[in-house]
Structure formats: structure tokens, C-alpha cells
Design a protein around this motif. Structure first.
Motif, mmCIF file in Angstrom:
data_model
loop_
_atom_site.group_PDB
_atom_site.id
_atom_site.type_symbol
_atom_site.label_atom_id
_atom_site.label_comp_id
_atom_site.label_asym_id
_atom_site.label_seq_id
_atom_site.Cartn_x
_atom_site.Cartn_y
_atom_site.Cartn_z
ATOM 1 N N GLN A 111 0.862 -1.179 0.000
ATOM 2 C CA GLN A 111 0.000 0.000 0.000
ATOM 3 C C GLN A 111 0.898 1.228 0.000
ATOM 4 O O GLN A 111 2.026 1.185 0.427
ATOM 5 C CB GLN A 111 -0.890 0.006 1.256
ATOM 6 N N ASN A 112 0.355 2.367 -0.510
ATOM 7 C CA ASN A 112 1.207 3.563 -0.485
ATOM 8 C C ASN A 112 1.009 4.273 0.859
ATOM 9 O O ASN A 112 0.297 3.795 1.739
ATOM 10 C CB ASN A 112 0.910 4.468 -1.690
ATOM 11 N N VAL A 113 1.616 5.432 0.976
ATOM 12 C CA VAL A 113 1.639 6.138 2.272
ATOM 13 C C VAL A 113 0.227 6.467 2.743
ATOM 14 O O VAL A 113 -0.006 6.777 3.904
ATOM 15 C CB VAL A 113 2.476 7.441 2.168
ATOM 16 N N HIS A 114 -0.738 6.454 1.823
ATOM 17 C CA HIS A 114 -2.095 6.842 2.239
ATOM 18 C C HIS A 114 -2.939 5.609 2.511
ATOM 19 O O HIS A 114 -4.152 5.686 2.633
ATOM 20 C CB HIS A 114 -2.743 7.691 1.135
ATOM 21 N N GLY A 115 -2.284 4.458 2.548
ATOM 22 C CA GLY A 115 -3.034 3.227 2.803
ATOM 23 C C GLY A 115 -3.820 2.790 1.589
ATOM 24 O O GLY A 115 -4.698 1.947 1.666
ATOM 25 N N GLU A 116 -3.501 3.419 0.420
ATOM 26 C CA GLU A 116 -4.211 3.024 -0.810
ATOM 27 C C GLU A 116 -3.468 1.857 -1.456
ATOM 28 O O GLU A 116 -2.244 1.852 -1.504
ATOM 29 C CB GLU A 116 -4.255 4.223 -1.777
ATOM 30 N N GLN A 117 -4.221 0.883 -1.924
ATOM 31 C CA GLN A 117 -3.608 -0.277 -2.558
ATOM 32 C C GLN A 117 -2.761 0.188 -3.743
ATOM 33 O O GLN A 117 -3.227 0.949 -4.573
ATOM 34 C CB GLN A 117 -4.712 -1.217 -3.073
ATOM 35 N N GLN A 118 -1.467 -0.189 -3.726
ATOM 36 C CA GLN A 118 -0.579 0.274 -4.795
ATOM 37 C C GLN A 118 -0.734 -0.617 -6.014
ATOM 38 O O GLN A 118 -0.710 -1.823 -5.908
ATOM 39 C CB GLN A 118 0.880 0.208 -4.318
ATOM 40 N N GLN A 119 -0.884 0.023 -7.182
ATOM 41 C CA GLN A 119 -0.923 -0.733 -8.435
ATOM 42 C C GLN A 119 0.522 -0.940 -8.884
ATOM 43 O O GLN A 119 1.351 -0.083 -8.689
ATOM 44 C CB GLN A 119 -1.667 0.094 -9.491
ATOM 45 N N LYS A 120 0.802 -2.053 -9.533
ATOM 46 C CA LYS A 120 2.171 -2.327 -9.992
ATOM 47 C C LYS A 120 2.724 -1.144 -10.801
ATOM 48 O O LYS A 120 3.849 -0.724 -10.636
ATOM 49 C CB LYS A 120 2.190 -3.559 -10.878
ATOM 50 N N LEU A 121 1.903 -0.607 -11.682
ATOM 51 C CA LEU A 121 2.389 0.454 -12.552
ATOM 52 C C LEU A 121 2.687 1.727 -11.770
ATOM 53 O O LEU A 121 3.522 2.529 -12.159
ATOM 54 C CB LEU A 121 1.397 0.740 -13.678
ATOM 55 N N ASP A 122 1.986 1.913 -10.638
ATOM 56 C CA ASP A 122 2.318 3.050 -9.757
ATOM 57 C C ASP A 122 3.782 2.975 -9.370
ATOM 58 O O ASP A 122 4.522 3.963 -9.432
ATOM 59 C CB ASP A 122 1.530 2.914 -8.429
ATOM 60 N N VAL A 123 4.170 1.800 -8.927
ATOM 61 C CA VAL A 123 5.533 1.606 -8.420
ATOM 62 C C VAL A 123 6.532 1.803 -9.550
ATOM 63 O O VAL A 123 7.531 2.513 -9.420
ATOM 64 C CB VAL A 123 5.677 0.185 -7.811
ATOM 65 N N LEU A 124 6.199 1.221 -10.692
ATOM 66 C CA LEU A 124 7.090 1.309 -11.864
ATOM 67 C C LEU A 124 7.236 2.764 -12.303
ATOM 68 O O LEU A 124 8.333 3.271 -12.509
ATOM 69 C CB LEU A 124 6.454 0.494 -13.000
ATOM 70 N N ALA A 125 6.105 3.463 -12.394
ATOM 71 C CA ALA A 125 6.134 4.864 -12.839
ATOM 72 C C ALA A 125 6.945 5.706 -11.851
ATOM 73 O O ALA A 125 7.733 6.567 -12.249
ATOM 74 C CB ALA A 125 4.706 5.407 -12.956
ATOM 75 N N ASN A 126 6.773 5.425 -10.583
ATOM 76 C CA ASN A 126 7.506 6.176 -9.558
ATOM 77 C C ASN A 126 9.006 5.980 -9.730
ATOM 78 O O ASN A 126 9.782 6.946 -9.772
ATOM 79 C CB ASN A 126 7.071 5.695 -8.166
ATOM 80 N N GLU A 127 9.414 4.737 -9.908
ATOM 81 C CA GLU A 127 10.846 4.449 -10.085
ATOM 82 C C GLU A 127 11.383 5.095 -11.370
ATOM 83 O O GLU A 127 12.469 5.672 -11.391
ATOM 84 C CB GLU A 127 11.074 2.936 -10.141
ATOM 85 N N LEU A 128 10.583 5.029 -12.435
ATOM 86 C CA LEU A 128 11.030 5.599 -13.721
ATOM 87 C C LEU A 128 11.292 7.092 -13.573
ATOM 88 O O LEU A 128 12.325 7.607 -13.997
ATOM 89 C CB LEU A 128 9.947 5.381 -14.790
ATOM 90 N N ILE A 129 10.339 7.786 -12.962
ATOM 91 C CA ILE A 129 10.501 9.246 -12.822
ATOM 92 C C ILE A 129 11.667 9.552 -11.898
ATOM 93 O O ILE A 129 12.498 10.427 -12.184
ATOM 94 C CB ILE A 129 9.195 9.884 -12.296
ATOM 95 N N MET A 130 11.780 8.804 -10.800
ATOM 96 C CA MET A 130 12.894 9.022 -9.872
ATOM 97 C C MET A 130 14.225 8.882 -10.617
ATOM 98 O O MET A 130 15.135 9.688 -10.448
ATOM 99 C CB MET A 130 12.836 7.998 -8.717
ATOM 100 N N ARG A 131 14.338 7.893 -11.477
ATOM 101 C CA ARG A 131 15.615 7.682 -12.197
ATOM 102 C C ARG A 131 15.845 8.761 -13.251
ATOM 103 O O ARG A 131 16.927 9.347 -13.338
ATOM 104 C CB ARG A 131 15.627 6.305 -12.863
ATOM 105 N N CYS A 132 14.786 9.046 -14.031
ATOM 106 C CA CYS A 132 14.972 10.050 -15.104
ATOM 107 C C CYS A 132 15.344 11.403 -14.512
ATOM 108 O O CYS A 132 16.241 12.093 -14.999
ATOM 109 C CB CYS A 132 13.689 10.198 -15.923
ATOM 110 N N LEU A 133 14.641 11.791 -13.445
ATOM 111 C CA LEU A 133 14.898 13.112 -12.851
ATOM 112 C C LEU A 133 16.112 13.075 -11.934
ATOM 113 O O LEU A 133 16.859 14.048 -11.811
ATOM 114 C CB LEU A 133 13.664 13.583 -12.068
#
Ligand code: P6P
Length: 321
Positions: free
Chosen positions: A56-78
Motif C-alpha cells: 500500500q502507499n503512504v495513504h493506505g491506498e492499494q498500490q498498483q504495480k504500474l504506480d511503483v514502476l512509474a515512480n521508479e522511472l521518474i525518480m531515475r529520469c529526474l
């Protein structure tokens, strides 16, 4: 004109420009293209659905796989842009301090990597929302304090909508411009410059399932709108709902509810960037009382109520509040 050439042309408007800022925008473009590819292939690569039972993310919302992937992608690109000092994401409890200001970390990028991702399984438009602020010397090592700035201080904001086409909306404080990803050349191309939101449109966008728990003024507004023959459009994906409002006019609302007494949407990386876009397009964005961009933030994941869209339509709501 491609996004790249638009950014460089904009940069030339500022003789003292260092190119730092343009470098960040190009990283956003790169992550958007990569995420778009993942979203397009979600079913094929089986990255739909929830990311592990307990994730789950920080808000207790069920994390979707693509959420995690998108987060990592942006973190790396930026993250590899030498002038990015802080990155803050809806998916992470704490902001990431990458470089102190003294080491060249001049900007912070706050983002929701994949807003509305619960709609992914049904091919409904989802989006990335981003907000760019400049870091001052005031909080050299306290990343959260450094980024808790009012929305009025954003130097750029926008979103990417992964819908029937991939659209990037960008403002750097000099109007709102729209780019569409041309898959055949792998570039975002400028399709509309200096977008202005229609001043009037009898359309409101709200989740009416919660009407009974809205504060009275919102209920009175909705009754009035029904009598005035308004139409309702609600997708349940903020980027899609705001994009339609930007292009067609009307008003998008997420009022306080029983479940979210301060509103559900997050101030720093949803409401603020969308408010900058809408205001730059000649519209209005408030929390019910004041301009969203004038709110003084108290926390990275702070929530707020949102009423944004055509000025006249927002003011119709304001009158009932
Ligand atoms: P509700 C998506 O989960 C989101 O954060 C926004 O994209 C969207 O505007 C809102 O929540 C929808 O919330 O309560 O209407 O499902």
C-alpha cells in the motif's frame, strides 16, 4: 515544433538562462514516453493489477504495480539531472534529498507518478502530474521544509494524460501549451499554444455519490445546476477530468466529504500544479474559500478540497459557499 525545440525556444527568451530548467523538462518528457509505453503494454506485460497483497502507499491506498514502476522511472529520469535537489512523490512518505543546494540542487520536482491508476485495469485515462519549484538556501538539508512552498511559487507545472493519445500539458508561467506524443517519431509535438479555458460551460464534474456528506453550500449549488440544465461529466481520474475542463470549460470539484473532511486531493502535487495550469489558462482554482496557490502548506501529503475551471463557473459555486 517538438517539445524539445519549444523548451529551447522558451529558454532563449531568458538571456540569463542556464539551461538547467530545460534539462529537467526534458527528463519529464523522457519519463512520460517510457511510462506511456508501459501503460500501453500493461495487459501484455501483465503489470496491471495490484502490487503484491500487502503493498500500500503512504495513504493506505492499494498500490498498483504500474504506480511503483512509474515512480521508479521518474525518480531515475529526474534523479540523474544534476540540478535536481529534491524529489517528492505521492508514493513515498518522505521527499528524497538528492543534492544539497550547494552541490547544484537548485530545483525540486513534486509529482504524482500515476494518478487515477485504479482505473488502469479498465483502460480509462490515467496521468502523471508534476510541479517544479526552486529551492532556496533557507532549508539546505531539510528536504520537506524546503519544498513546502505556496503554489504561487511554482516555476512550472503540468501533467501527462495517458488516454486515447498521450498528451502533455505544460506551463512555465507564460501560458499553457499542449503537446501530443507522435509515436511514429517518438517526440511530443506542439499542437496548441497558449490555451485559454472557455469562460462559460454548463458542465460540472463531481462524484455525486457523496452529495449527502457535502457541506450545505455544495448541495445548494448542485440543486441550482440541475435546475439550470447543467450536464455532468465525471471520470474519476483527476488528470482526465481536469483536461476535459481545461479544453471544454466547466467546473471540477472535489468537496470535503465524511471520509475526507479536508478534501481527498493532495495540495502539493495534485491541486497546486493543476491550479497553476488552470489559472495560466485564464480560469480559477480555489479550495472553497481561498485560491489554492495561496495556501500555506503544512505537510507534503496534505489534502485539500478543490474547485477549479472556468472562472464564471467556479464563481457560481463560490456564491453558494
Ligand atoms: P473518487 C484517483 O484515485 C483520484 O486520486 C483522482 O484522480 C480522482 O479525481 C479522485 O481520486 C477520484 O476520487 O472518490 O471520486 O473515486
Amino acid at each position: 515544433m517538438s517539445l524539445q525545440s519549444h523548451i529551447l525556444a522558451e529558454e532563449q527568451q531568458y538571456p540569463g538562462a542556464t539551461g538547467d530548467f530545460s534539462w529537467i523538462l526534458s527528463a519529464i518528457s523522457l519519463s512520460a514516453k517510457t511510462i506511456a509505453n508501459k501503460v500501453r503494454r500493461a495487459r501484455i506485460d501483465d503489470v496491471l493489477g495490484e502490487h503484491g497483497e500487502s503493498a500500500q502507499n503512504v495513504h493506505g491506498e492499494q498500490q498498483q504495480k504500474l504506480d511503483v514502476l512509474a515512480n521508479e522511472l521518474i525518480m531515475r529520469c529526474l534523479g540523474d539531472r544534476a540540478n535536481v535537489g529534491v524529489l517528492a512523490s505521492e508514493e513515498d512518505e518522505e521527499p528524497r534529498l538528492l543534492r544539497a543546494r550547494g552541490e547544484g540542487g537548485r530545483y525540486a520536482v513534486l509529482f504524482d507518478p500515476l494518478d487515477g491508476s485504479s482505473n488502469l485495469d479498465f483502460c480509462v485515462g490515467v496521468g502523471t502530474i508534476f510541479s517544479i519549484i526552486k529551492l532556496s538556501d533557507e532549508h539546505p538539508t531539510d528536504a520537506e521544509a524546503a519544498i513546502l512552498q505556496q503554489g504561487v511559487h511554482q516555476v512550472a507545472a503540468g501533467y501527462v494524460l495517458y488516454g486515447s493519445s498521450v498528451v502533455l500539458i505544460l506551463t512555465t508561467g507564460r501560458g499553457v501549451h499542449m503537446f501530443v506524443l507522435d509515436q511514429s517519431i517518438g517526440s511530443f509535438v506542439l499542437v496548441e499554444r497558449d490555451i485559454k479555458i472557455p469562460t462559460v460551460s454548463k458542465t460540472y464534474s463531481v462524484n455525486e455519490a457523496y452529495t449527502d456528506t457535502f457541506p450545505p453550500g455544495y448541495k445548494q449549488y448542485l440543486s441550482w445546476a440541475h435546475q439550470e440544465g447543467y450536464s455532468s461529466r465525471y471520470i474519476g481520474s483527476m488528470v482526465a477530468d481536469v483536461h476535459r475542463t481545461l479544453l471544454k470549460g466547466g467546473v471540477f470539484l472535489y468537496p470535503p466529504t465524511a471520509q475526507h473532511p479536508s478534501g481527498k486531493l493532495r495540495l502539493m502535487y495534485e491541486a497546486n500544479p493543476m491550479a497553476m495550469v488552470i489559472e495560466q489558462a485564464g480560469g480559477k482554482a480555489i479550495n472553497g474559500e481561498t485560491a489554492i496557490c495561496d495556501m500555506s502548506p503544512t505537510g507534503l501529503h496534505q489534502r485539500t478540497s478543490v474547485i477549479l475551471g472556468s472562472t464564471e463557473e467556479v464563481e457560481h459555486v463560490q456564491r453558494f459557499l
